[in-house]
Design a protein around this motif. Structure first.
Motif, PDB file in Angstrom:
ATOM      1  N   HIS A  18       0.862  -1.192   0.000  1.00 36.15           N
ATOM      2  CA  HIS A  18       0.000   0.000   0.000  1.00 36.15           C
ATOM      3  C   HIS A  18       0.894   1.237   0.000  1.00 36.15           C
ATOM      4  CE1 HIS A  18      -3.076   2.859   1.320  1.00 36.15           C
ATOM      5  NE2 HIS A  18      -3.952   1.973   0.904  1.00 36.15           N
ATOM      6  N   ALA A  19       0.459   2.283  -0.665  1.00 38.17           N
ATOM      7  CA  ALA A  19       1.262   3.502  -0.803  1.00 38.17           C
ATOM      8  C   ALA A  19       1.658   4.084   0.551  1.00 38.17           C
ATOM      9  CB  ALA A  19       0.497   4.540  -1.613  1.00 38.17           C
ATOM     10  N   SER A  20       0.763   4.020   1.531  1.00 38.38           N
ATOM     11  CA  SER A  20       1.096   4.583   2.844  1.00 38.38           C
ATOM     12  C   SER A  20       2.218   3.805   3.520  1.00 38.38           C
ATOM     13  CB  SER A  20      -0.140   4.619   3.746  1.00 38.38           C
ATOM     14  OG  SER A  20      -0.579   3.310   4.051  1.00 38.38           O
ATOM     15  N   ARG A  21       2.262   2.497   3.326  1.00 36.02           N
ATOM     16  CA  ARG A  21       3.336   1.692   3.903  1.00 36.02           C
ATOM     17  C   ARG A  21       4.666   1.999   3.221  1.00 36.02           C
ATOM     18  NH1 ARG A  21       2.728  -4.328   4.173  1.00 36.02           N
ATOM     19  NH2 ARG A  21       4.153  -4.128   5.887  1.00 36.02           N
ATOM     20  N   LEU A 112      -4.898  -8.110   8.255  1.00 38.51           N
ATOM     21  CA  LEU A 112      -3.487  -7.759   8.089  1.00 38.51           C
ATOM     22  C   LEU A 112      -3.286  -6.500   7.266  1.00 38.51           C
ATOM     23  CD1 LEU A 112      -1.612 -11.126   7.482  1.00 38.51           C
ATOM     24  CD2 LEU A 112      -1.649  -9.712   9.531  1.00 38.51           C
ATOM     25  N   TYR A 113      -3.977  -6.391   6.168  1.00 37.30           N
ATOM     26  CA  TYR A 113      -3.739  -5.292   5.239  1.00 37.30           C
ATOM     27  C   TYR A 113      -4.883  -4.282   5.228  1.00 37.30           C
ATOM     28  CZ  TYR A 113      -0.059  -8.382   3.752  1.00 37.30           C
ATOM     29  OH  TYR A 113       1.045  -9.190   3.727  1.00 37.30           O
ATOM     30  N   GLY A 114      -5.732  -4.315   6.230  1.00 35.23           N
ATOM     31  CA  GLY A 114      -6.836  -3.370   6.327  1.00 35.23           C
ATOM     32  C   GLY A 114      -8.078  -3.870   5.611  1.00 35.23           C
ATOM     33  N   ASN A 115      -9.200  -3.289   5.980  1.00 31.54           N
ATOM     34  CA  ASN A 115     -10.476  -3.649   5.364  1.00 31.54           C
ATOM     35  C   ASN A 115     -10.785  -2.698   4.225  1.00 31.54           C
ATOM     36  OD1 ASN A 115     -10.967  -5.743   7.236  1.00 31.54           O
ATOM     37  ND2 ASN A 115     -11.638  -4.231   8.735  1.00 31.54           N
ATOM     38  N   HIS A 148      -6.297  -4.824  -0.001  1.00 30.40           N
ATOM     39  CA  HIS A 148      -6.701  -6.110  -0.568  1.00 30.40           C
ATOM     40  C   HIS A 148      -5.828  -7.197   0.039  1.00 30.40           C
ATOM     41  CE1 HIS A 148      -3.118  -6.081  -3.122  1.00 30.40           C
ATOM     42  NE2 HIS A 148      -3.429  -4.828  -3.450  1.00 30.40           N
ATOM     43  N   THR A 149      -6.101  -8.438  -0.303  1.00 24.36           N
ATOM     44  CA  THR A 149      -5.368  -9.566   0.292  1.00 24.36           C
ATOM     45  C   THR A 149      -4.324 -10.167  -0.638  1.00 24.36           C
ATOM     46  OG1 THR A 149      -7.084 -11.085  -0.466  1.00 24.36           O
ATOM     47  CG2 THR A 149      -7.321 -10.185   1.763  1.00 24.36           C
TER      48      THR A 149
END
Length: 167
Positions: A18-21, A112-115, A148-149
């Motif tokens: 993800h861009a924020s990570r 883990l990666y957000g909803n 997403h997963t």
């Protein structure tokens, strides 16, 4: 989703971060590259003007050069940070940060990666579009803004049990 498996010297952390990570995990050297690129564009214009003087004012050119340097520097820093997520360069620090962050999320019972409010097919399409997109920043800068997963890593390393085990 079938992900291309690339053998690398360092471990894969996330094939579509993800861009924020990516921005949160940037190193000081990435910020230095970003700052250097921001300063290099206007400096090159000034040097060019000194070598071959013109009769026009440089104020607008320097502003545009600063903006282009800032943008190019960000894309370079983002790409370097992404390479570490992919395992293309040394990533021990990112691996430790990722393990701590996602283990904490798993222990708290969070995804883990957000909803994501998007349906599964939209998440799949977003993952397909943004995976490996950092290799094509010169043509079309594309970032992953969708949770997403599809990340190419095993959730078990963070302490997430498979659904059949948890039942």
């Amino acid at each position: 989703m079938l992900n291309k498996v690339v053998k690398t010297e360092y471990p894969l952390i996330d094939s579509d971060p993800h861009a924020s990570r990516v921005v949160r995990y940037m190193r000081p050297s990435d910020y230095a590259l970003w700052a250097g690129s921001t300063a290099a564009f206007p400096a090159a214009l000034v040097a060019w003007e000194m070598a071959d003087p013109s009769k026009i004012r440089l104020k607008t050119s320097l502003k545009l050069g600063g903006f282009l340097g800032f943008t190019a520097g960000f894309l370079l820093a983002y790409q370097r940070s992404t390479y570490r997520f992919w395992g293309w360069s040394e990533n021990k620090r990112e691996e430790e940060l990722d393990l701590a962050e996602l283990r904490e999320r798993a222990q708290d019972g969070k995804s883990l990666y957000g909803n994501s409010p998007q349906p599964a097919w939209v998440q799949q399409a977003a993952a397909s579009n943004s995976t490996w997109s950092q290799l094509n920043f010169g043509v079309l800068p594309m970032f992953n803004f969708v949770n997403h997963t599809h990340h190419g890593s095993d959730p078990a390393k963070y302490g997430v049990k498979k659904e059949e085990e948890s039942s």
